[in-house]
Design an enzyme around this catalytic site. Sequence first.
Site, PDB file in Angstrom:
ATOM      1  N   CYS A 195       0.811  -1.224   0.000  1.00  0.00           N
ATOM      2  CA  CYS A 195       0.000   0.000   0.000  1.00  0.00           C
ATOM      3  C   CYS A 195       0.846   1.277   0.000  1.00  0.00           C
ATOM      4  O   CYS A 195       0.341   2.348  -0.307  1.00  0.00           O
ATOM      5  CB  CYS A 195      -0.957  -0.014   1.176  1.00  0.00           C
ATOM      6  SG  CYS A 195      -1.982  -1.484   1.210  1.00  0.00           S
TER       7      CYS A 195
ATOM      8  N   HIS B 278      -3.232   7.105   2.838  1.00  0.00           N
ATOM      9  CA  HIS B 278      -3.701   5.806   2.340  1.00  0.00           C
ATOM     10  C   HIS B 278      -5.059   5.513   2.970  1.00  0.00           C
ATOM     11  O   HIS B 278      -5.261   5.693   4.170  1.00  0.00           O
ATOM     12  CB  HIS B 278      -2.673   4.738   2.729  1.00  0.00           C
ATOM     13  CG  HIS B 278      -3.134   3.354   2.453  1.00  0.00           C
ATOM     14  ND1 HIS B 278      -3.786   3.000   1.289  1.00  0.00           N
ATOM     15  CD2 HIS B 278      -3.059   2.217   3.191  1.00  0.00           C
ATOM     16  CE1 HIS B 278      -4.078   1.721   1.325  1.00  0.00           C
ATOM     17  NE2 HIS B 278      -3.654   1.224   2.465  1.00  0.00           N
TER      18      HIS B 278
ATOM     19  N   ASN C  62     -10.040   0.019   0.488  1.00  0.00           N
ATOM     20  CA  ASN C  62      -8.576   0.100   0.430  1.00  0.00           C
ATOM     21  C   ASN C  62      -8.102  -0.471  -0.911  1.00  0.00           C
ATOM     22  O   ASN C  62      -8.203  -1.675  -1.139  1.00  0.00           O
ATOM     23  CB  ASN C  62      -8.013  -0.700   1.608  1.00  0.00           C
ATOM     24  CG  ASN C  62      -6.497  -0.764   1.620  1.00  0.00           C
ATOM     25  OD1 ASN C  62      -5.842  -0.462   0.638  1.00  0.00           O
ATOM     26  ND2 ASN C  62      -5.945  -1.181   2.750  1.00  0.00           N
TER      27      ASN C  62
HETATM   28  N1  COA Z   1     -18.396  -8.199  10.073  1.00  0.00           N
HETATM   29  C1  COA Z   1     -18.833  -8.461  11.305  1.00  0.00           C
HETATM   30  N2  COA Z   1     -18.039  -8.823  12.317  1.00  0.00           N
HETATM   31  C2  COA Z   1     -16.735  -8.945  12.068  1.00  0.00           C
HETATM   32  C3  COA Z   1     -16.188  -8.696  10.800  1.00  0.00           C
HETATM   33  C4  COA Z   1     -17.069  -8.304   9.785  1.00  0.00           C
HETATM   34  N3  COA Z   1     -16.659  -8.022   8.529  1.00  0.00           N
HETATM   35  N4  COA Z   1     -14.852  -8.886  10.841  1.00  0.00           N
HETATM   36  C5  COA Z   1     -14.558  -9.253  12.099  1.00  0.00           C
HETATM   37  N5  COA Z   1     -15.703  -9.286  12.843  1.00  0.00           N
HETATM   38  C6  COA Z   1     -15.857  -9.615  14.247  1.00  0.00           C
HETATM   39  C7  COA Z   1     -14.737 -10.482  14.794  1.00  0.00           C
HETATM   40  O1  COA Z   1     -14.958 -11.836  14.500  1.00  0.00           O
HETATM   41  C8  COA Z   1     -14.823 -10.178  16.247  1.00  0.00           C
HETATM   42  O2  COA Z   1     -15.874 -10.941  16.793  1.00  0.00           O
HETATM   43  P1  COA Z   1     -15.781 -11.541  18.294  1.00  0.00           P
HETATM   44  O3  COA Z   1     -15.658 -10.336  19.192  1.00  0.00           O
HETATM   45  O4  COA Z   1     -17.052 -12.287  18.432  1.00  0.00           O
HETATM   46  O5  COA Z   1     -14.557 -12.395  18.293  1.00  0.00           O
HETATM   47  C9  COA Z   1     -15.250  -8.719  16.316  1.00  0.00           C
HETATM   48  O6  COA Z   1     -15.792  -8.429  15.016  1.00  0.00           O
HETATM   49  C10 COA Z   1     -14.106  -7.772  16.576  1.00  0.00           C
HETATM   50  O7  COA Z   1     -13.020  -8.163  15.778  1.00  0.00           O
HETATM   51  P2  COA Z   1     -11.668  -7.380  15.797  1.00  0.00           P
HETATM   52  O8  COA Z   1     -10.716  -8.035  14.852  1.00  0.00           O
HETATM   53  O9  COA Z   1     -11.255  -7.191  17.230  1.00  0.00           O
HETATM   54  O10 COA Z   1     -12.168  -5.977  15.219  1.00  0.00           O
HETATM   55  P3  COA Z   1     -11.401  -4.634  15.025  1.00  0.00           P
HETATM   56  O11 COA Z   1     -12.118  -3.549  15.711  1.00  0.00           O
HETATM   57  O12 COA Z   1      -9.925  -4.784  15.286  1.00  0.00           O
HETATM   58  O13 COA Z   1     -11.585  -4.406  13.471  1.00  0.00           O
HETATM   59  C11 COA Z   1     -10.348  -4.492  11.445  1.00  0.00           C
HETATM   60  C12 COA Z   1     -11.010  -5.303  12.531  1.00  0.00           C
HETATM   61  C13 COA Z   1      -9.698  -5.483  10.475  1.00  0.00           C
HETATM   62  C14 COA Z   1     -11.395  -3.678  10.730  1.00  0.00           C
HETATM   63  C15 COA Z   1      -9.290  -3.543  12.084  1.00  0.00           C
HETATM   64  O14 COA Z   1      -8.456  -4.265  12.950  1.00  0.00           O
HETATM   65  C16 COA Z   1      -8.445  -2.860  11.052  1.00  0.00           C
HETATM   66  O15 COA Z   1      -8.934  -2.079  10.255  1.00  0.00           O
HETATM   67  N6  COA Z   1      -7.132  -3.112  11.056  1.00  0.00           N
HETATM   68  C17 COA Z   1      -6.237  -2.497  10.080  1.00  0.00           C
HETATM   69  C18 COA Z   1      -6.428  -3.177   8.744  1.00  0.00           C
HETATM   70  C19 COA Z   1      -5.770  -2.436   7.650  1.00  0.00           C
HETATM   71  O16 COA Z   1      -5.728  -1.238   7.649  1.00  0.00           O
HETATM   72  N7  COA Z   1      -5.268  -3.193   6.673  1.00  0.00           N
HETATM   73  C20 COA Z   1      -4.649  -2.661   5.525  1.00  0.00           C
HETATM   74  C21 COA Z   1      -3.353  -2.014   5.843  1.00  0.00           C
HETATM   75  S1  COA Z   1      -2.629  -1.379   4.398  1.00  0.00           S
END
Ligand code: COA
Length: 317
Positions: A110, A244, A274
């Site tokens: 990215c 980004h 993204n």
């Molecule tokens: N829809 C519904 N629920 C979802 C889900 C979705 N698409 N994806 C994950 N969940 C659930 C998980 O299973 C978890 O459930 P649980 O509490 O029952 O175990 C809950 O939501 C929380 O998951 P978590 O991973 O702790 O959520 P989060 O707040 O960290 O959000 C991301 C997840 C991926 C959105 C976040 O971590 C993120 O954006 N990270 C950076 C990713 C990024 O920028 N990547 C590209 C970099 S270039």
Amino acid sequence: MSIRIIGTGSYVPEKTVTNDDLSQMVDTNDEWITQRVGVKERRVSVSETTADLAVKAAQRAIEAAGISAEELDLIVTATVTGDSLCPSTAALVQAAIGAKCPAFDISSACSGFLFALDTAAAFIARGGIRHALVIGAERLSRVLDWTDRSTCVIFGDGAGAAVVAPGDNYLVSHLFTQGNDDVLSIPAGKGNSPFYEREEPVYKVVMKGQETFRFAVRRITDDIRLVSDMAGITPDQLKYIVPHQANSRIIDLAARKLGIPMERFVLNIERYGNTSSASVAISLDELVRSGALQPGDLIALCAFGGGLSSAACIIRW
Ligand code: COA
């Protein structure tokens, strides 16, 4: 430093996939995706290749620059979703637009567009290059695990491009790499050598969401402070920051840490998700075409991603 941007362009494929569409495919919903990521819809290529997306963005940038493809002396494309390992996406773009210059790809996920821009700046500083075409293009839909709700809701396809020429508008830049294949990767499989047990190559994005999140907030904050120091300004002198587009919460947190109002961050994640190396390039093109930039405005571009990597630069428009 050594370059100025003389034209930008972008292109996204026609097919829109909404959060409601995704909720028919995996256990998710519009509310979760909107609140946790900030995406409402993304574009997905049905038939266009990564090179096709890159060509359309490139043609728009060349047109905006008011030059012809024959006047290009270099093409650098950033992508992690090239259509083939060889030829490069840049080579395919070169042929499609009728350019005659050297063309090659770079891979920095990215952060790729900013690594490519800095590469073009270095070539221009070396001399002998009048115009370089810098592209970020991705067809991420090809490498997503569409059964994994934690990744497939985040990404989208698209391309952005800029034509650069010798100039003094690219004030400072900073590239950062912290080698790591554990947090965010697209493994390429073992290949098909007969000298060990074969396995089907399965390309898919593997991500530790929370670690990536923390890395991203830290890098945006540190990188913007660093390039501002290098340019002898304070971050609040930046009229716009083009980040980004990975997660609107990442940008919101970084904005608060930097003490810069959210309105100065260019945001389109809601519409495209993204798009990896295309993301900053598309956002910059939309900012330029909106007419919001005035000559002399200071803007920062910043990105982070797999590698792990990050990059930032300051441009005087
Ligand atoms: N829809 C519904 N629920 C979802 C889900 C979705 N698409 N994806 C994950 N969940 C659930 C998980 O299973 C978890 O459930 P649980 O509490 O029952 O175990 C809950 O939501 C929380 O998951 P978590 O991973 O702790 O959520 P989060 O707040 O960290 O959000 C991301 C997840 C991926 C959105 C976040 O971590 C993120 O954006 N990270 C950076 C990713 C990024 O920028 N990547 C590209 C970099 S270039």
